[in-house]
Write a protein that holds these residues in place. Sequence first.
Motif, PDB file in Angstrom:
ATOM      1  N   ARG A  21       0.830  -1.210   0.000  1.00 39.10           N
ATOM      2  CA  ARG A  21       0.000   0.000   0.000  1.00 39.10           C
ATOM      3  C   ARG A  21       0.862   1.256   0.000  1.00 39.10           C
ATOM      4  O   ARG A  21       0.611   2.199  -0.755  1.00 39.10           O
ATOM      5  CB  ARG A  21      -0.925  -0.016   1.216  1.00 39.10           C
ATOM      6  CG  ARG A  21      -1.884   1.139   1.257  1.00 39.10           C
ATOM      7  CD  ARG A  21      -2.833   1.026   2.422  1.00 39.10           C
ATOM      8  NE  ARG A  21      -3.686   2.205   2.506  1.00 39.10           N
ATOM      9  CZ  ARG A  21      -4.395   2.523   3.554  1.00 39.10           C
ATOM     10  NH1 ARG A  21      -4.405   1.752   4.618  1.00 39.10           N
ATOM     11  NH2 ARG A  21      -5.126   3.614   3.557  1.00 39.10           N
ATOM     12  N   ALA A  22       1.900   1.281   0.826  1.00 39.72           N
ATOM     13  CA  ALA A  22       2.781   2.451   0.902  1.00 39.72           C
ATOM     14  C   ALA A  22       3.535   2.648  -0.407  1.00 39.72           C
ATOM     15  O   ALA A  22       3.661   3.772  -0.902  1.00 39.72           O
ATOM     16  CB  ALA A  22       3.758   2.292   2.062  1.00 39.72           C
ATOM     17  N   ARG A  23       4.038   1.551  -0.980  1.00 39.78           N
ATOM     18  CA  ARG A  23       4.765   1.659  -2.254  1.00 39.78           C
ATOM     19  C   ARG A  23       3.858   2.213  -3.338  1.00 39.78           C
ATOM     20  O   ARG A  23       4.235   3.120  -4.070  1.00 39.78           O
ATOM     21  CB  ARG A  23       5.320   0.298  -2.682  1.00 39.78           C
ATOM     22  CG  ARG A  23       6.004   0.348  -4.054  1.00 39.78           C
ATOM     23  CD  ARG A  23       6.353  -1.020  -4.600  1.00 39.78           C
ATOM     24  NE  ARG A  23       5.312  -1.992  -4.603  1.00 39.78           N
ATOM     25  CZ  ARG A  23       4.350  -2.086  -5.537  1.00 39.78           C
ATOM     26  NH1 ARG A  23       4.292  -1.218  -6.528  1.00 39.78           N
ATOM     27  NH2 ARG A  23       3.452  -3.037  -5.477  1.00 39.78           N
ATOM     28  N   ARG A  24       2.648   1.682  -3.431  1.00 37.61           N
ATOM     29  CA  ARG A  24       1.718   2.157  -4.462  1.00 37.61           C
ATOM     30  C   ARG A  24       1.345   3.616  -4.254  1.00 37.61           C
ATOM     31  O   ARG A  24       1.222   4.375  -5.214  1.00 37.61           O
ATOM     32  CB  ARG A  24       0.458   1.286  -4.475  1.00 37.61           C
ATOM     33  CG  ARG A  24       0.698  -0.074  -5.072  1.00 37.61           C
ATOM     34  CD  ARG A  24      -0.558  -0.889  -5.112  1.00 37.61           C
ATOM     35  NE  ARG A  24      -0.315  -2.183  -5.727  1.00 37.61           N
ATOM     36  CZ  ARG A  24      -1.137  -3.207  -5.615  1.00 37.61           C
ATOM     37  NH1 ARG A  24      -2.257  -3.095  -4.924  1.00 37.61           N
ATOM     38  NH2 ARG A  24      -0.847  -4.340  -6.201  1.00 37.61           N
ATOM     39  N   VAL A 119       5.860   6.097   5.659  1.00 38.27           N
ATOM     40  CA  VAL A 119       4.445   5.859   5.364  1.00 38.27           C
ATOM     41  C   VAL A 119       4.006   4.539   5.998  1.00 38.27           C
ATOM     42  O   VAL A 119       2.929   4.451   6.600  1.00 38.27           O
ATOM     43  CB  VAL A 119       4.181   5.859   3.844  1.00 38.27           C
ATOM     44  CG1 VAL A 119       2.748   5.448   3.537  1.00 38.27           C
ATOM     45  CG2 VAL A 119       4.485   7.230   3.251  1.00 38.27           C
ATOM     46  N   ILE A 120       4.846   3.496   5.899  1.00 36.64           N
ATOM     47  CA  ILE A 120       4.517   2.200   6.493  1.00 36.64           C
ATOM     48  C   ILE A 120       4.346   2.325   8.007  1.00 36.64           C
ATOM     49  O   ILE A 120       3.385   1.796   8.580  1.00 36.64           O
ATOM     50  CB  ILE A 120       5.593   1.148   6.152  1.00 36.64           C
ATOM     51  CG1 ILE A 120       5.596   0.851   4.654  1.00 36.64           C
ATOM     52  CG2 ILE A 120       5.371  -0.140   6.955  1.00 36.64           C
ATOM     53  CD1 ILE A 120       6.812   0.083   4.179  1.00 36.64           C
ATOM     54  N   VAL A 121       5.263   3.031   8.645  1.00 41.77           N
ATOM     55  CA  VAL A 121       5.175   3.223  10.103  1.00 41.77           C
ATOM     56  C   VAL A 121       3.868   3.917  10.460  1.00 41.77           C
ATOM     57  O   VAL A 121       3.157   3.501  11.385  1.00 41.77           O
ATOM     58  CB  VAL A 121       6.391   4.011  10.642  1.00 41.77           C
ATOM     59  CG1 VAL A 121       6.173   4.461  12.074  1.00 41.77           C
ATOM     60  CG2 VAL A 121       7.657   3.172  10.522  1.00 41.77           C
ATOM     61  N   PHE A 122       3.516   4.963   9.728  1.00 38.02           N
ATOM     62  CA  PHE A 122       2.272   5.680  10.004  1.00 38.02           C
ATOM     63  C   PHE A 122       1.070   4.749   9.836  1.00 38.02           C
ATOM     64  O   PHE A 122       0.171   4.715  10.680  1.00 38.02           O
ATOM     65  CB  PHE A 122       2.131   6.890   9.082  1.00 38.02           C
ATOM     66  CG  PHE A 122       0.843   7.639   9.289  1.00 38.02           C
ATOM     67  CD1 PHE A 122       0.729   8.576  10.308  1.00 38.02           C
ATOM     68  CD2 PHE A 122      -0.256   7.384   8.492  1.00 38.02           C
ATOM     69  CE1 PHE A 122      -0.461   9.251  10.514  1.00 38.02           C
ATOM     70  CE2 PHE A 122      -1.451   8.056   8.688  1.00 38.02           C
ATOM     71  CZ  PHE A 122      -1.550   8.991   9.709  1.00 38.02           C
TER      72      PHE A 122
END
Length: 152
Positions: A21-24, A119-122
């Motif tokens: 999700r973060a990568r996209r 973004v992943i951490v959030f």
Amino acid sequence: KEKLRVTFTDDDTEINRLITRARRFVEEYCNISIVYQRIELIAQLVEEWSLPWGPVVGIEAVQDSQRQTGSGPVSYESSTRNWRSDGDLFDPNGDYRMRLTYTAGGSCPEDLQEVILEVIVFLYENRGRDVKITDLQTILHNADTHKVMLWI
């Protein structure tokens, strides 16, 4: 998992989903491809044009439209005209409606990896909440702006 300080395996599936999700999201925000992607687009090209979703690895096919008589869809035939690419720029050598198929992506610079990790951490810390796209945009805005701006 190291960045999240997670040492157990219970959330592995969720973390993998968040990575995608973060990568996209970052790809969409920066208009780039981080992983290899085969992209097909149709556009009316009248001059040199920057292909979306770079970096361009290679152009597989360029087709021009040949209008059929009567009703029905536009058919495409392989183009025999001279066309060229220079990095992410495509020059159709004229005024054509084209279907382009190309490959983009394949690498993620370290500075952009850090932004994706933020973004992943959030997302992980706010799982179960209604995270809006504006929340993610705020993260990118608050991240080292120079890192993100290099890719926009």
